[in-house]
Design a protein around this motif. Structure first.
Motif, PDB file in Angstrom:
ATOM      1  N   ALA A  50       0.832  -1.203   0.000  1.00  0.00           N
ATOM      2  CA  ALA A  50       0.000   0.000   0.000  1.00  0.00           C
ATOM      3  C   ALA A  50       0.866   1.252   0.000  1.00  0.00           C
ATOM      4  O   ALA A  50       0.578   2.228  -0.715  1.00  0.00           O
ATOM      5  N   PHE A  51       1.928   1.235   0.799  1.00  0.00           N
ATOM      6  CA  PHE A  51       2.821   2.390   0.856  1.00  0.00           C
ATOM      7  C   PHE A  51       3.474   2.639  -0.501  1.00  0.00           C
ATOM      8  O   PHE A  51       3.572   3.801  -0.955  1.00  0.00           O
ATOM      9  N   ALA A  52       3.910   1.585  -1.154  1.00  0.00           N
ATOM     10  CA  ALA A  52       4.575   1.733  -2.449  1.00  0.00           C
ATOM     11  C   ALA A  52       3.647   2.391  -3.464  1.00  0.00           C
ATOM     12  O   ALA A  52       4.084   3.251  -4.254  1.00  0.00           O
ATOM     13  N   GLU A  53       2.380   2.023  -3.445  1.00  0.00           N
ATOM     14  CA  GLU A  53       1.430   2.625  -4.387  1.00  0.00           C
ATOM     15  C   GLU A  53       1.305   4.124  -4.156  1.00  0.00           C
ATOM     16  O   GLU A  53       1.287   4.919  -5.102  1.00  0.00           O
ATOM     17  N   LEU A  54       1.212   4.528  -2.886  1.00  0.00           N
ATOM     18  CA  LEU A  54       1.103   5.953  -2.581  1.00  0.00           C
ATOM     19  C   LEU A  54       2.376   6.693  -2.971  1.00  0.00           C
ATOM     20  O   LEU A  54       2.333   7.800  -3.529  1.00  0.00           O
ATOM     21  N   ARG A  55       3.484   6.079  -2.695  1.00  0.00           N
ATOM     22  CA  ARG A  55       4.775   6.714  -2.994  1.00  0.00           C
ATOM     23  C   ARG A  55       4.966   6.878  -4.508  1.00  0.00           C
ATOM     24  O   ARG A  55       5.445   7.917  -4.970  1.00  0.00           O
ATOM     25  N   LEU A  56       4.585   5.851  -5.269  1.00  0.00           N
ATOM     26  CA  LEU A  56       4.764   5.899  -6.719  1.00  0.00           C
ATOM     27  C   LEU A  56       3.826   6.897  -7.379  1.00  0.00           C
ATOM     28  O   LEU A  56       4.051   7.319  -8.516  1.00  0.00           O
ATOM     29  N   LYS A  57       2.766   7.268  -6.666  1.00  0.00           N
ATOM     30  CA  LYS A  57       1.866   8.327  -7.164  1.00  0.00           C
ATOM     31  C   LYS A  57       2.437   9.714  -6.902  1.00  0.00           C
ATOM     32  O   LYS A  57       1.836  10.713  -7.274  1.00  0.00           O
ATOM     33  N   GLY A  58       3.583   9.759  -6.241  1.00  0.00           N
ATOM     34  CA  GLY A  58       4.219  11.038  -5.969  1.00  0.00           C
ATOM     35  C   GLY A  58       3.775  11.700  -4.682  1.00  0.00           C
ATOM     36  O   GLY A  58       4.119  12.856  -4.425  1.00  0.00           O
ATOM     37  N   LEU A  59       3.019  10.977  -3.859  1.00  0.00           N
ATOM     38  CA  LEU A  59       2.555  11.553  -2.599  1.00  0.00           C
ATOM     39  C   LEU A  59       3.710  11.656  -1.604  1.00  0.00           C
ATOM     40  O   LEU A  59       4.591  10.772  -1.561  1.00  0.00           O
ATOM     41  N   PRO A  60       3.723  12.686  -0.770  1.00  0.00           N
ATOM     42  CA  PRO A  60       4.825  12.894   0.191  1.00  0.00           C
ATOM     43  C   PRO A  60       4.660  12.020   1.434  1.00  0.00           C
ATOM     44  O   PRO A  60       4.304  12.500   2.514  1.00  0.00           O
ATOM     45  N   LEU A  82      -7.025  -0.583   2.950  1.00  0.00           N
ATOM     46  CA  LEU A  82      -5.783  -0.128   3.586  1.00  0.00           C
ATOM     47  C   LEU A  82      -5.216   1.075   2.834  1.00  0.00           C
ATOM     48  O   LEU A  82      -4.844   2.086   3.446  1.00  0.00           O
ATOM     49  N   ARG A  83      -5.140   0.958   1.533  1.00  0.00           N
ATOM     50  CA  ARG A  83      -4.615   2.060   0.726  1.00  0.00           C
ATOM     51  C   ARG A  83      -5.479   3.315   0.886  1.00  0.00           C
ATOM     52  O   ARG A  83      -4.958   4.432   1.030  1.00  0.00           O
ATOM     53  N   GLU A  84      -6.796   3.159   0.904  1.00  0.00           N
ATOM     54  CA  GLU A  84      -7.690   4.296   1.059  1.00  0.00           C
ATOM     55  C   GLU A  84      -7.566   4.922   2.450  1.00  0.00           C
ATOM     56  O   GLU A  84      -7.591   6.158   2.599  1.00  0.00           O
ATOM     57  N   ALA A  85      -7.421   4.080   3.481  1.00  0.00           N
ATOM     58  CA  ALA A  85      -7.275   4.593   4.850  1.00  0.00           C
ATOM     59  C   ALA A  85      -5.993   5.393   4.994  1.00  0.00           C
ATOM     60  O   ALA A  85      -5.971   6.438   5.676  1.00  0.00           O
ATOM     61  N   MET A  86      -4.915   4.925   4.364  1.00  0.00           N
ATOM     62  CA  MET A  86      -3.654   5.673   4.402  1.00  0.00           C
ATOM     63  C   MET A  86      -3.785   6.972   3.618  1.00  0.00           C
ATOM     64  O   MET A  86      -3.258   8.013   4.034  1.00  0.00           O
ATOM     65  N   LEU A  87      -4.518   6.944   2.510  1.00  0.00           N
ATOM     66  CA  LEU A  87      -4.725   8.155   1.720  1.00  0.00           C
ATOM     67  C   LEU A  87      -5.521   9.182   2.509  1.00  0.00           C
ATOM     68  O   LEU A  87      -5.251  10.386   2.446  1.00  0.00           O
ATOM     69  N   GLN A  88      -6.485   8.724   3.296  1.00  0.00           N
ATOM     70  CA  GLN A  88      -7.264   9.643   4.135  1.00  0.00           C
ATOM     71  C   GLN A  88      -6.373  10.354   5.142  1.00  0.00           C
ATOM     72  O   GLN A  88      -6.574  11.541   5.442  1.00  0.00           O
TER      73      GLN A  88
END
Length: 384
Positions: free
Chosen positions: A203-213, A342-348
């Motif tokens: 989940a973290f890798a997906e957020l990171r690869l989207k360029g999120l800080p 999980l990915r959505e909760a981290m994005l929130q």
């Protein structure tokens, strides 16, 4: 005054030893009991108190270490708190309480000797203590009588795990190179399958690869279990090659040294969320400690943490019961947390869509009252 001998672990940072040591620090305050301690053999012979420091302050360590061995003296009560579970000398105490906890379920490996029947621990007035309803259900599955298994939760050190001021938090983040605009996720669990660290990394890798800080802090447990986070990276490489990309790896910090309790508190408190997408846990003490620091937690729903995670302080991931097809090998009961949730909760968390602060602080204060080590240890001693 009753005599009480604890047969367990002290001096190291294994979770069972940490529970024992925290309970000792509260038990010594209770005038109803005269305390003794008999050290049980460590689960792994390489465990060393000098290298696996439990993190207590010197004055606390002195209290823990000062409990004398009872020798041949017969105790009123004996509390066994080690693994595997051993009966010991049946004549050593008039009554026995045995701590038994499990993530997936029990097997012969949980006992010494392996053929020990559950009834051996619950003769007469003897009873078993476990920290969650999830763990109790696994004990009953194994053959323990339900009315002989009593649930007493773990607690947390409320004098250690409490929120930082904004200034302290900013300084702690800066000390680890975390920028104010970055969202920091943390997990200090060992990289075993039941902890779900693999799901967190995906989940973290997906957020990171989207360029999120986003940043991720993990704790390595090579010294305690011989299991390192790097092994998990290698296992995931074929499933998610991007996990090894510099963009992802540069966002992950791995702590490889033992942390004392103030350092652990700092780690929880500087984080934006403690993330534990576990498949099976007997309790999951870091989740409770992180909430004590006022930190949002993301945990699997349907498992052990359902007992102590208020909605104001957590997001419970959608989960379903696990099956044999979900497991790398036959285990026992577990849950399968939803990776999309999980990915959505981290994005929130990244987008700051959390419960308003006043409600969160009120929930944290209720948690502090209910789950201090003083409160839960009194519950245990009242059973003796």
């Amino acid at each position: 005054m009753k005599t009480l001998c604890i047969e367990g672990w002290r001096g190291v940072n294994h979770s069972i030893a940490m529970v024992n040591q925290n309970q000792i620090l509260e038990m010594v305050k209770d005038p109803r009991f005269e305390l003794f301690h008999r050290d049980a053999p460590f689960f792994m012979p390489h465990w060393d108190k000098g290298k696996l420091d439990s993190g207590f302050a010197p004055e606390e360590r002195a209290i823990i270490d000062a409990l004398p061995d009872p020798g041949d003296r017969v105790m009123d009560v004996r509390l066994r708190i080690a693994s595997p579970v051993r009966l010991g000398d049946p004549a050593a105490a008039r009554r026995n309480a045995t701590f038994v906890v499990t993530e997936f379920g029990l097997s012969g490996k949980s006992f010494d000797p392996p053929e020990m029947p559950p009834a051996a621990l619950t003769q007469g007035d003897d009873f078993v203590v476990t920290p969650t309803r999830w763990s109790k259900a696994r004990l009953v599955d194994y053959g323990f009588e339900a009315d002989k298994v009593l649930v007493v939760p773990h607690g947390y050190k409320t004098d250690t795990f409490f929120p930082m001021t904004p200034e302290q938090r900013q300084a702690a983040r800066a000390a680890l190179g975390m920028q104010p605009h970055e969202t920091v996720f943390t997990n200090v669990g060992v990289a075993t399958w039941n902890k779900g660290i693999d799901l967190l990394l995906l989940a973290f890798a997906e957020l990171r690869l989207k360029g999120l800080p986003v940043r991720l802090i993990l704790k390595d447990h090579q010294g305690l279990y011989g299991i390192g986070v790097e092994r998990l990276f290698a296992e995931l490489a074929t499933r998610a090659p991007a996990l090894n990309s510099p963009q992802v790896r540069e966002g992950i910090a791995i702590l490889s040294t033992s942390l004392n309790l103030p350092q652990l508190r700092s780690l929880y408190a500087l984080s934006d969320a403690y993330v534990s997408p576990y498949r099976a846990e007997g309790f999951n003490l870091p989740v409770l400690e992180a909430m004590g620091c006022g930190t949002h937690v993301i945990v699997s729903g349907g498992g052990a943490t359902d007992d102590f995670t208020p909605p104001e302080l957590c997001h419970r991931l959608h989960s379903r019961p696990g099956t044999a097809a979900d497991a790398p090998q036959p285990v026992g009961a577990f849950v399968v947390p939803d990776l999309d949730d999980l990915r959505e909760a981290m994005l929130q968390v990244v987008e700051q869509r959390l419960t308003p602060a006043p409600r969160r602080e009120a929930a944290r204060q209720r948690l502090e009252q209910r789950f201090s080590w003083g409160t839960v240890t009194k519950q245990l001693l009242d059973l003796m």
